[in-house]
Design an enzyme around this catalytic site. Structure first.
Site: not given
Lengths: 276, 276
Positions: B81-83
């Site tokens: 999700a590369k949050r």
């Protein structure tokens, strides 16, 4: 954290799912009241996507309803999702948040992956007449850790600002007043840095978070304004939506919305004074 | 992009919503078949959250079902999700993806906001026994643009790698083999950089994307292995899930899953040979 269902949690009917669904309903009602009370005095809303995501599907539903309502009220909707990825994945995020059916007008994005990660978002902005706010210098205390590192004689955030200038320098993205749809996030808590970034980006919209609860004052925000004293969208979150906490009594019913309106009017007046 | 509903789109019953719901159903079926066909030969799955997010609520539902199924089959689930955010917002993302009810075992995160943005994720890893993979050097062509800039005598990604070492250096996060739950994303397409990062992070799990469709070969991936030739999770996406495209005929029914199994076995053999 354990009170929320999160993504991948149990199905409808489970205790936690129902709790999250109920919370999402209450947040939706809270949002509706706030928007009703301030829509005539603010230009935009910036929902923090994380707070909806943590409630799982009911949260996403609540976010969608809130964004649609804000849009119907004539407010700009900035989805603060800080997305960033590459290739087809970035394209999918762009479709999710900027596609023709999305209720968002603009999206916050993270620049760490570079130009090819940004291109699908830029393409979506052109196609759907949407905007971006790229993280340049964030408002948090640790922002300096990477963003201030010196690269070739300037801080990293100045290099990112130059990239924002390049990404936004496209006739299809520049409006009647000469501003690009590709903006920059520049924290209110760092006025010195904001002035430097404004010098690099004279015709770029700044999204300025950190006013209020995070410690940014109106004069600090003004450091990010253009020489004509505009070109910035100042964001307050807790100091507005939780304004009832500072009211003389803990208000019942819709009074929290009245407290927010009072705080929003004060913020507007302070910003106007700082822009004189 | 216009064929998807995205976030904030029209409600159930609208044509696009129903189309997305149908697509999400088909993707769920596809995922179930693939997982059935490869669960015995792969250690983990890494769903790209963006592709589900672009389908709106039906997509999130499909993602949740897929993650739960993979977990039931004994696979590690890495939510890609590369949050990345700060303070209470980062805490909300951590709750969404790493909280007690989430079906994810690990989450990919973006380091641009620095240590205080990472702390809520680290706290969630400690509390729920989960892991992170921090973007250090990504696999895309533009990765060099910011990540390779020289800061104080080393590339920025090496500085980020040092931060990953610091974030993961906590007895509560280090397992029996001396590896930390805080890993690093190091693209397969950059073996020289991978060797440098491995020198900084000798006991850190690497998540290595870019094998296959993006051009990374098994030998390139091996550049990220430890001196004992392990400590890395090599990811292939299109070269596995779309393996049917390279089959001698466009397979019908569940044959696409058989093509994926064949490709996964070949990948496993290639990686084993490279690790000799």
């Amino acid at each position: 954290m354990t009170e929320f269902v999160g993504i991948g949690a149990r199905r409808p009917g489970s205790e936690r799912y129902e709790l999250s669904a109920r919370l999402a309903e209450l947040i939706g009602e809270f949002n509706r009241n706030l928007i009703d009370f301030v829509a005539d005095i603010i230009p935009a809303v910036k929902p923090q996507v994380a707070f909806y995501e943590q409630l799982g599907q009911p949260g996403i539903d609540c976010l969608e309803q809130t964004m649609r309502l804000a849009r119907e009220k004539g407010l700009l909707v900035i989805a603060d999702a800080k997305r960033g990825d590459i290739g087809s994945t970035a394209q999918a995020y762009a479709a999710a948040w900027l596609g023709g059916e999305s209720a968002a007008d603009a999206l916050t994005v993270n620049p760490y992956l570079g130009t090819d990660g940004m291109e699908p978002f830029l393409a979506a902005c052109r196609k759907f007449n949407k905007g971006l706010f790229v993280l340049v210098r964030t408002s948090n205390p640790s922002a300096a850790e990477l963003q201030d590192l010196e690269v070739e004689g300037e801080p990293l955030y100045a290099r990112v600002a130059r990239l924002v200038a390049k990404w936004g320098n496209d006739p299809d993205l520049i409006g009647a007043c000469g501003f690009s749809s590709i903006g920059a996030v520049v924290g209110a808590t760092w006025p010195t840095e904001a002035r430097l970034i404004r010098a690099v980006l004279p015709r770029t919209f700044f999204l300025i978070p950190g006013y209020g609860a995070q410690g940014g004052a109106a004069a600090d925000c003004a450091a990010g304004f253009t020489s004509e004293n505009y070109g910035a969208l100042v964001n307050a979150s807790r100091s507005l939506i939780a304004a009832w906490r500072n009211a003389s009594r803990y208000a019942a019913g819709a009074d929290y919305a009245a407290a927010t309106r009072t705080a929003a009017l004060r913020m507007r007046d302070e910003l106007r004074a700082a822009a004189l």
